[in-house]
Design a protein around this motif. Structure first.
Motif, PDB file in Angstrom:
ATOM      1  N   PRO A 221       0.825  -1.207   0.000  1.00 53.10           N
ATOM      2  CA  PRO A 221       0.000   0.000   0.000  1.00 53.10           C
ATOM      3  C   PRO A 221       0.863   1.262   0.000  1.00 53.10           C
ATOM      4  O   PRO A 221       1.921   1.325   0.637  1.00 53.10           O
ATOM      5  N   GLY A 222       0.371   2.270  -0.727  1.00 52.92           N
ATOM      6  CA  GLY A 222       0.977   3.588  -0.647  1.00 52.92           C
ATOM      7  C   GLY A 222       0.380   4.339   0.532  1.00 52.92           C
ATOM      8  O   GLY A 222       0.092   3.743   1.579  1.00 52.92           O
ATOM      9  N   TYR A 223       0.161   5.628   0.383  1.00 59.20           N
ATOM     10  CA  TYR A 223      -0.376   6.431   1.485  1.00 59.20           C
ATOM     11  C   TYR A 223      -1.895   6.306   1.525  1.00 59.20           C
ATOM     12  O   TYR A 223      -2.609   6.923   0.719  1.00 59.20           O
ATOM     13  N   ILE A 224      -2.374   5.501   2.460  1.00 54.77           N
ATOM     14  CA  ILE A 224      -3.809   5.297   2.641  1.00 54.77           C
ATOM     15  C   ILE A 224      -4.169   5.716   4.060  1.00 54.77           C
ATOM     16  O   ILE A 224      -3.534   5.264   5.022  1.00 54.77           O
ATOM     17  N   ARG A 225      -5.166   6.551   4.187  1.00 55.63           N
ATOM     18  CA  ARG A 225      -5.577   7.038   5.502  1.00 55.63           C
ATOM     19  C   ARG A 225      -6.006   5.879   6.384  1.00 55.63           C
ATOM     20  O   ARG A 225      -6.779   5.009   5.988  1.00 55.63           O
TER      21      ARG A 225
ATOM     22  N   THR B 256      -0.767  15.629   3.081  1.00 61.04           N
ATOM     23  CA  THR B 256       0.274  14.702   2.653  1.00 61.04           C
ATOM     24  C   THR B 256       0.040  14.300   1.204  1.00 61.04           C
ATOM     25  O   THR B 256      -1.042  13.855   0.826  1.00 61.04           O
ATOM     26  N   LYS B 257       1.055  14.459   0.388  1.00 62.22           N
ATOM     27  CA  LYS B 257       0.936  14.198  -1.039  1.00 62.22           C
ATOM     28  C   LYS B 257       0.573  12.742  -1.310  1.00 62.22           C
ATOM     29  O   LYS B 257       1.137  11.846  -0.706  1.00 62.22           O
ATOM     30  N   PHE B 258      -0.387  12.523  -2.191  1.00 65.65           N
ATOM     31  CA  PHE B 258      -0.811  11.205  -2.655  1.00 65.65           C
ATOM     32  C   PHE B 258      -1.639  10.409  -1.639  1.00 65.65           C
ATOM     33  O   PHE B 258      -1.953   9.250  -1.880  1.00 65.65           O
ATOM     34  N   MET B 259      -1.998  11.004  -0.509  1.00 66.21           N
ATOM     35  CA  MET B 259      -2.819  10.299   0.475  1.00 66.21           C
ATOM     36  C   MET B 259      -4.236  10.135  -0.052  1.00 66.21           C
ATOM     37  O   MET B 259      -4.835  11.081  -0.573  1.00 66.21           O
TER      38      MET B 259
ATOM     39  N   LEU C 113       1.444  -2.866  -6.105  1.00 57.52           N
ATOM     40  CA  LEU C 113       1.528  -1.572  -5.454  1.00 57.52           C
ATOM     41  C   LEU C 113       0.178  -0.904  -5.628  1.00 57.52           C
ATOM     42  O   LEU C 113      -0.329  -0.804  -6.755  1.00 57.52           O
ATOM     43  N   VAL C 114      -0.406  -0.438  -4.526  1.00 59.87           N
ATOM     44  CA  VAL C 114      -1.767   0.093  -4.575  1.00 59.87           C
ATOM     45  C   VAL C 114      -1.882   1.398  -3.773  1.00 59.87           C
ATOM     46  O   VAL C 114      -1.218   1.559  -2.754  1.00 59.87           O
ATOM     47  N   PRO C 115      -2.741   2.307  -4.264  1.00 61.49           N
ATOM     48  CA  PRO C 115      -3.339   2.340  -5.595  1.00 61.49           C
ATOM     49  C   PRO C 115      -2.263   2.369  -6.678  1.00 61.49           C
ATOM     50  O   PRO C 115      -1.178   2.897  -6.455  1.00 61.49           O
TER      51      PRO C 115
END
Length: 251
Positions: free
Chosen positions: A186-190, A201-204, A226-228
């Motif tokens: 996962p990338g930046y996921i709340r 935060t960029k890309f959240m 890699l997600v999203p």
């Protein structure tokens, strides 16, 4: 009719809880585990109120207690009759720069995110090997792509470690034995883990959106995702291959 059975660890909040909701929407029966059983009970009630035909088992589980991990996994498999998928999701995000006097925080993260994940992997694979079927899902992080600095150094190292565990099983070709393995980055996921991070935060992305991309990759049984996918597929490539001087500016 149930689409299958899934055990999710760390399901009392954040990504784990939202995965439970979305997999229930898809027709799966669930075993949700965490230390906070009151939250599990609330989540189970929410899911069954929406889907009366769904079965939801709740189990108190501290993943750092090896004996409990093996016992709970076996109990869930016995209660369902078969266990189709295990999602190793439980984790900690705390940490500090190395050498700054917070070994306690870094050790806690290492024990929960890696050593406990090893126990969960062992427990799941024992069941899957006996069944000759199953789907092991390891929740890693884009931070696993490269050594990270400052407070997330240990966290990133643990996520690289769990990805390596799963990749070792892929290398073993357990798929030939009926067992699929997926590594989700996962990338930046709340989530509750990062709820103190400012939304700028960029890309959240929000929890529901981020988890939807995770669930889609898991359903496709992708070995690595890699997600999203946007922007993390290109950013992940850059993170893994760019000089460290560039990585410092990006992350």
């Amino acid at each position: 009719m149930s689409k299958g059975t899934i055990l999710i660890t760390g399901a009392s909040s954040g990504l784990g809880a939202e995965m439970a909701r979305q997999f229930a929407d898809l027709g799966y029966d669930l075993a949700i585990t965490a230390r906070r059983t009151e939250r599990l009970d609330e989540l189970a009630a929410e899911i069954t109120a929406k889907h009366a035909d769904r079965r939801v088992i709740t189990k108190a589980l501290d993943v750092t207690d090896d004996e409990s991990v093996f016992r709970v996994f076996k109990e869930v498999a016995a209660e369902f009759g078969t266990l189709d998928r295990v999602i190793i999701n439980a984790g900690l995000g705390k940490g500090a720069p190395l050498g700054k006097g917070r070994y306690d925080a870094n050790k806690a993260t290492a024990m929960t995110n890696f050593v406990a994940a090893l126990a969960q992997t062992e427990a799941a694979m024992e069941i899957f090997r006996a069944q000759k079927s199953g789907h092991l899902v390891m929740i890693s992080s884009v931070s696993a792509m490269r050594g990270m600095r400052s407070a997330i150094t240990t966290y990133a190292a643990t996520k690289a470690g769990v990805a390596a565990l799963a990749e070792g099983l892929i290398n073993e070709n357990v798929k030939a034995k009926g067992i699929d393995v997926s590594i989700i980055y996962p990338g930046y996921i709340r989530s509750e883990m990062n709820d103190k991070v400012e939304q700028k935060t960029k890309f959240m992305v929000d929890t529901e959106t981020g988890v939807r991309s995770m669930v889609a990759a898991i359903e496709k049984r992708k070995q690595k995702a890699l997600v999203p996918s946007w922007p993390w597929v290109p950013l992940g490539f850059a993170l893994k291959n760019a000089p460290m001087s560039v990585v410092r500016k990006l992350f």
